[in-house]
Design a protein around this motif. Structure first.
Motif, PDB file in Angstrom:
ATOM      1  N   TRP A  23      22.688  34.013  30.420  1.00 49.41           N
ATOM      2  CA  TRP A  23      22.555  35.093  31.399  1.00 49.41           C
ATOM      3  C   TRP A  23      23.651  36.123  31.151  1.00 49.41           C
ATOM      4  N   GLN A  83      14.425  34.971  33.390  1.00 50.71           N
ATOM      5  CA  GLN A  83      16.014  35.557  33.317  1.00 50.71           C
ATOM      6  C   GLN A  83      16.236  36.624  32.274  1.00 50.71           C
ATOM      7  N   ILE A  86      15.157  39.708  33.594  1.00 44.52           N
ATOM      8  CA  ILE A  86      15.959  40.209  34.264  1.00 44.52           C
ATOM      9  C   ILE A  86      17.136  40.922  33.930  1.00 44.52           C
ATOM     10  N   TYR A 127      29.638  36.632  45.498  1.00 39.95           N
ATOM     11  CA  TYR A 127      28.342  37.502  45.235  1.00 39.95           C
ATOM     12  C   TYR A 127      28.575  38.671  45.959  1.00 39.95           C
ATOM     13  N   TRP A 150      28.007  42.466  44.088  1.00 37.65           N
ATOM     14  CA  TRP A 150      27.166  43.199  44.402  1.00 37.65           C
ATOM     15  C   TRP A 150      27.761  44.520  44.565  1.00 37.65           C
ATOM     16  N   TYR A 190      19.672  50.286  42.122  1.00 34.57           N
ATOM     17  CA  TYR A 190      20.056  48.803  41.749  1.00 34.57           C
ATOM     18  C   TYR A 190      20.804  48.079  42.809  1.00 34.57           C
ATOM     19  N   ILE A 206      18.421  46.298  44.667  1.00 31.49           N
ATOM     20  CA  ILE A 206      17.596  45.509  44.072  1.00 31.49           C
ATOM     21  C   ILE A 206      18.597  44.091  43.961  1.00 31.49           C
ATOM     22  N   MET A 207      19.827  44.290  43.724  1.00 31.37           N
ATOM     23  CA  MET A 207      20.725  43.226  43.684  1.00 31.37           C
ATOM     24  C   MET A 207      20.998  42.585  44.960  1.00 31.37           C
ATOM     25  N   PHE A 225      17.921  40.550  45.518  1.00 30.52           N
ATOM     26  CA  PHE A 225      18.188  39.125  44.495  1.00 30.52           C
ATOM     27  C   PHE A 225      19.085  38.212  44.990  1.00 30.52           C
ATOM     28  N   LYS A 229      17.707  37.006  48.871  1.00 30.38           N
ATOM     29  CA  LYS A 229      16.720  36.306  49.118  1.00 30.38           C
ATOM     30  C   LYS A 229      15.940  35.504  47.657  1.00 30.38           C
ATOM     31  N   LEU A 230      16.508  35.790  46.731  1.00 39.05           N
ATOM     32  CA  LEU A 230      15.776  35.309  45.519  1.00 39.05           C
ATOM     33  C   LEU A 230      16.844  34.227  44.686  1.00 39.05           C
ATOM     34  N   THR A 231      17.565  34.654  43.746  1.00 40.46           N
ATOM     35  CA  THR A 231      18.189  33.884  42.847  1.00 40.46           C
ATOM     36  C   THR A 231      19.596  33.304  43.318  1.00 40.46           C
TER      37      THR A 231
END
Length: 245
Positions: free
Chosen positions: A22, A97, A100, A170, A174, A196, A199-200, A203, A206-208
């Protein structure tokens, strides 16, 4: 590259390679964009700072901690959870991935093709990158040193920036995304760059990012991490909470 990474995972039963690829492919994308872009020299050159240098630091950090003898708890849990459909699900995960990576490389393309002269907002954008880079580097260093101390085995890292956020690395990952809209002010696609950071944030929250990390910490550290959750902010850096009675 994502398919090759999936094949590596399949052969070694070790999915940590997903994180390495990634970050590495974002670096490669940045170099390609720098080579092909037609923007002014400053906005092209800044690509060598973000995303190239930014994700090269992350890539090297992940390579250094890569341990083929032990799979990250997040992926080990997914392997157990998916059971019979493990490899099909991992393939979709790796391909996702890749999509993304392309999505998050687009701001670099807009930036590198910006033809505006260097201005005040560019200076502000560079300041945001500098603070964010320092924050991520310091967070990772504090966590690495904490884990290196054998007396801390099984304990929760709550020193330094980790005292004020459960995920300071994190958080600063961000904040660096705000540099893109600042560095492209005046560009016709500048409005899109403000999307963006949002969006980040989704992510990560809530997501990755944080959900998998929190679940793994609860499985591995139990009540110690629950106690940490009670008095430490989840994401944003701020004063510690008063522990509930």
């Amino acid at each position: 590259m994502q398919v090759l990474a999936w094949l590596w995972q399949k052969k070694h039963q070790h999915a940590d390679i997903a994180d390495v690829v990634w970050s590495g492919m974002i670096v490669v994308n940045g170099i390609v964009i720098f080579t092909l872009a037609t923007g002014d020299i400053f906005h092209r050159a800044i690509i060598l700072l973000i995303p190239v240098a930014w994700y090269l630091r992350l890539f090297w950090h992940l390579v250094e901690r890569y341990d083929l003898s032990k799979e990250d708890g997040r992926y080990a849990y997914l392997r157990s959870y998916w059971d019979k459909n493990t490899q099909a699900n991992f393939l979709m995960f790796f391909i996702g991935q890749g999509l993304i990576i392309s999505l998050f490389s687009f701001p670099a393309w807009v930036l590198a093709n910006n033809i505006d002269d260097f201005g005040l907002w560019d200076l502000v954008g560079l300041f945001v990158v500098g603070i964010s880079y320092l924050g991520v580097w310091l967070s990772d260093r504090q966590l690495r040193l904490f884990k290196k101390n054998k007396t801390n085995k099984g304990k929760v890292c709550d020193v330094g920036l980790w005292k004020y956020s459960r995920h300071p690395n994190y958080f600063f990952e961000w904040t660096h995304w705000f540099a893109y809209p600042l560095l492209t002010i005046g560009n016709e696609l500048q409005w899109l760059m403000w999307i963006y950071p949002m969006i980040m944030l989704v992510f990560l929250l809530k997501l990755t990012g944080i959900p998998f990390n929190e679940q793994q910490n609860l499985r591995s550290k139990g009540d110690a991490y629950r106690d940490y959750q009670e008095h430490t902010n989840k994401f944003f850096i701020g004063p510690r909470k008063t522990k509930h009675s």
